[in-house]
Design a protein around this motif. Structure first.
Motif, PDB file in Angstrom:
ATOM      1  N   PHE A 182       0.835  -1.208   0.000  1.00  0.00           N
ATOM      2  CA  PHE A 182       0.000   0.000   0.000  1.00  0.00           C
ATOM      3  C   PHE A 182       0.872   1.261   0.000  1.00  0.00           C
ATOM      4  O   PHE A 182       0.583   2.222  -0.726  1.00  0.00           O
ATOM      5  N   ASN A 183       1.921   1.257   0.803  1.00  0.00           N
ATOM      6  CA  ASN A 183       2.799   2.427   0.886  1.00  0.00           C
ATOM      7  C   ASN A 183       3.469   2.723  -0.454  1.00  0.00           C
ATOM      8  O   ASN A 183       3.591   3.881  -0.862  1.00  0.00           O
ATOM      9  N   LYS A 184       3.919   1.677  -1.131  1.00  0.00           N
ATOM     10  CA  LYS A 184       4.505   1.871  -2.454  1.00  0.00           C
ATOM     11  C   LYS A 184       3.483   2.521  -3.385  1.00  0.00           C
ATOM     12  O   LYS A 184       3.811   3.450  -4.141  1.00  0.00           O
ATOM     13  N   GLY A 185       2.260   2.029  -3.333  1.00  0.00           N
ATOM     14  CA  GLY A 185       1.211   2.569  -4.189  1.00  0.00           C
ATOM     15  C   GLY A 185       0.933   4.035  -3.920  1.00  0.00           C
ATOM     16  O   GLY A 185       0.759   4.832  -4.855  1.00  0.00           O
ATOM     17  N   VAL A 186       0.896   4.406  -2.645  1.00  0.00           N
ATOM     18  CA  VAL A 186       0.623   5.798  -2.280  1.00  0.00           C
ATOM     19  C   VAL A 186       1.725   6.713  -2.803  1.00  0.00           C
ATOM     20  O   VAL A 186       1.458   7.785  -3.362  1.00  0.00           O
ATOM     21  N   THR A 187       2.979   6.306  -2.629  1.00  0.00           N
ATOM     22  CA  THR A 187       4.086   7.157  -3.072  1.00  0.00           C
ATOM     23  C   THR A 187       4.142   7.268  -4.594  1.00  0.00           C
ATOM     24  O   THR A 187       4.723   8.211  -5.129  1.00  0.00           O
TER      25      THR A 187
ATOM     26  N   TYR B  70      -2.545  -7.186   9.801  1.00  0.00           N
ATOM     27  CA  TYR B  70      -3.935  -7.338   9.380  1.00  0.00           C
ATOM     28  C   TYR B  70      -4.706  -6.012   9.309  1.00  0.00           C
ATOM     29  O   TYR B  70      -5.585  -5.858   8.467  1.00  0.00           O
ATOM     30  N   CYS B  71      -4.408  -5.099  10.201  1.00  0.00           N
ATOM     31  CA  CYS B  71      -5.286  -3.940  10.424  1.00  0.00           C
ATOM     32  C   CYS B  71      -4.591  -2.619  10.143  1.00  0.00           C
ATOM     33  O   CYS B  71      -4.786  -1.638  10.855  1.00  0.00           O
ATOM     34  N   MET B  72      -3.778  -2.583   9.119  1.00  0.00           N
ATOM     35  CA  MET B  72      -3.021  -1.368   8.806  1.00  0.00           C
ATOM     36  C   MET B  72      -3.942  -0.204   8.443  1.00  0.00           C
ATOM     37  O   MET B  72      -3.673   0.945   8.806  1.00  0.00           O
ATOM     38  N   ASP B  73      -5.054  -0.498   7.785  1.00  0.00           N
ATOM     39  CA  ASP B  73      -5.998   0.559   7.408  1.00  0.00           C
ATOM     40  C   ASP B  73      -6.742   1.085   8.635  1.00  0.00           C
ATOM     41  O   ASP B  73      -7.037   2.287   8.738  1.00  0.00           O
ATOM     42  N   TYR B  74      -7.016   0.195   9.576  1.00  0.00           N
ATOM     43  CA  TYR B  74      -7.682   0.577  10.823  1.00  0.00           C
ATOM     44  C   TYR B  74      -6.790   1.508  11.647  1.00  0.00           C
ATOM     45  O   TYR B  74      -7.217   2.558  12.125  1.00  0.00           O
TER      46      TYR B  74
ATOM     47  N   GLY C 176       0.798  10.532   7.395  1.00  0.00           N
ATOM     48  CA  GLY C 176       1.838   9.605   6.962  1.00  0.00           C
ATOM     49  C   GLY C 176       1.318   8.347   6.296  1.00  0.00           C
ATOM     50  O   GLY C 176       0.121   8.204   6.008  1.00  0.00           O
ATOM     51  N   LEU C 177       2.224   7.414   6.069  1.00  0.00           N
ATOM     52  CA  LEU C 177       1.909   6.152   5.403  1.00  0.00           C
ATOM     53  C   LEU C 177       1.471   5.094   6.416  1.00  0.00           C
ATOM     54  O   LEU C 177       1.390   5.348   7.612  1.00  0.00           O
TER      55      LEU C 177
ATOM     56  N   LEU D  45      -7.210   5.456  13.006  1.00  0.00           N
ATOM     57  CA  LEU D  45      -7.201   5.795  14.429  1.00  0.00           C
ATOM     58  C   LEU D  45      -6.148   6.852  14.781  1.00  0.00           C
ATOM     59  O   LEU D  45      -6.247   7.498  15.817  1.00  0.00           O
ATOM     60  N   ARG D  46      -5.170   7.042  13.934  1.00  0.00           N
ATOM     61  CA  ARG D  46      -4.201   8.114  14.172  1.00  0.00           C
ATOM     62  C   ARG D  46      -4.898   9.475  14.235  1.00  0.00           C
ATOM     63  O   ARG D  46      -4.422  10.389  14.901  1.00  0.00           O
ATOM     64  N   ALA D  47      -5.992   9.577  13.506  1.00  0.00           N
ATOM     65  CA  ALA D  47      -6.701  10.865  13.425  1.00  0.00           C
ATOM     66  C   ALA D  47      -7.911  10.912  14.352  1.00  0.00           C
ATOM     67  O   ALA D  47      -8.698  11.854  14.287  1.00  0.00           O
TER      68      ALA D  47
END
Length: 317
Positions: free
Chosen positions: A130-135, A230-234, A222-223, A238-240
């Motif tokens: 996902f991080n590669k895709g975002v960048t 499993y829950c990287m999107d979650y 951030g990324l 929650l950071r925000a």
């Protein structure tokens, strides 16, 4: 003369392309890239971008769709077709493959005339992909799909982006259809007209298949954390939590979410990761987690019991 041309009117991803190379931007959170190759390593990559065609949001809002895949030959083609056959015609499709050894790359190459950029190399998991895709993204909004997922209808993106202001609307969410491995419907998610962030204390209430995240969110928060399996999107949401942005809710089924992902049948492992994420982001104390977990597990097992009773009744009928 317009800087934008149509390469092929049959696909959503080939109708608004330009020979003008976008600027590479450096941000506090990440540096955008056009390619992953460098002088120190060869890399398996392709797509429109490698032939000199790029995307832009100058004429209309650009949506970047990122597919993360590893050995996904069974359903990848279906997912790709659900994207390139959309009626909305300013879409950037990026595919990040984790070094597949099945027929995945054959499928990607089959459609690379309608893929903006694809790359295949070993990675550190879904978060890393996902991080590669975002960048690599040029879009105003970013959406993530797995190789077994995809959009519900051809006009899904036209509906989700309608009347959206990319300058102020940070998160846009539609409903998702949860499907079995064979594609049959399990259920359709519910969304209230006004999103309540407290729902995130109990579950990932806005699954990434139906969520469109403004690039401004990534620049601020951030990324993804590659330590989450499993829950990287979650965790990313929650950071925000303490200053959560408004969620534009669209009461439409926008995407399909297939029940064959990494977290399938890993409920206990997911709950453990949930707990760590909540504590790390200071949205729940250790004592409160016992209450949240009890309520979540109670609801989960009630649902499983009801499904089992329905299944048994069907067998006995």
């Amino acid at each position: 003369m317009s800087d934008f041309i149509c390469l092929d009117e049959n696909y959503s991803t080939t109708q608004n392309v330009s020979k003008i190379k976008p600027l590479v931007k450096v941000d506090e959170s990440f540096k955008t890239k056009l390619f992953l190759r460098d002088n120190n390593r060869g890399i398996d990559e392709g797509g429109l971008r490698t032939t000199g065609y790029y995307k832009s949001s100058v004429t209309k809002t650009l949506i970047t769709i990122i597919i993360a895949v590893f050995n996904g030959e069974k359903h990848l083609e279906e997912t790709i077709l659900s994207i390139i056959n959309q009626t909305y015609n300013n879409i950037e499709l990026i595919i990040i493959d984790g070094g597949s050894i099945d027929g995945t790359l054959d499928i990607i190459r089959k459609y690379e005339h309608a893929i903006d950029y694809w790359v295949s190399e070993k990675d550190a998991g879904i978060s890393d992909a996902f991080n590669k895709g975002v960048t690599l993204s040029s879009g105003d909004y970013i959406n993530f799909q797995g190789d077994g997922d995809g959009f519900y209808a051809k006009d899904s993106l036209s509906k989700i982006i309608n009347n959206v202001n990319k300058n102020t609307d940070i998160l846009i969410s539609g409903r998702i259809q949860r499907v079995c491995i064979d594609g049959s419907e399990m259920y359709v998610s519910e969304l209230k007209s006004k999103f309540n962030k407290k729902s995130l204390l109990f579950r990932m209430s806005i699954p990434h298949q139906g969520l469109f995240t403004n690039i401004k969110y990534f620049k601020k928060y951030g990324l993804f954390d590659v330590n989450n399996r499993y829950c990287m999107d979650y965790e990313h949401l929650l950071r925000a939590y303490h200053e959560f942005p408004n969620v534009v809710v669209k009461n439409i089924i926008v995407a399909k979410w297939r029940a064959d992902g990494l977290g399938n049948n890993r409920e206990i492992d997911i709950f453990k990761e949930y707990n760590k994420i909540k504590v790390d982001n200071k949205v729940a104390s250790i004592p409160s987690l016992y209450i949240i977990n009890f309520l979540t597990l109670f609801k989960y097992y009630i649902k499983k019991t009801i499904k089992l009773i329905i299944k048994l009744n069907g067998l006995l009928a």
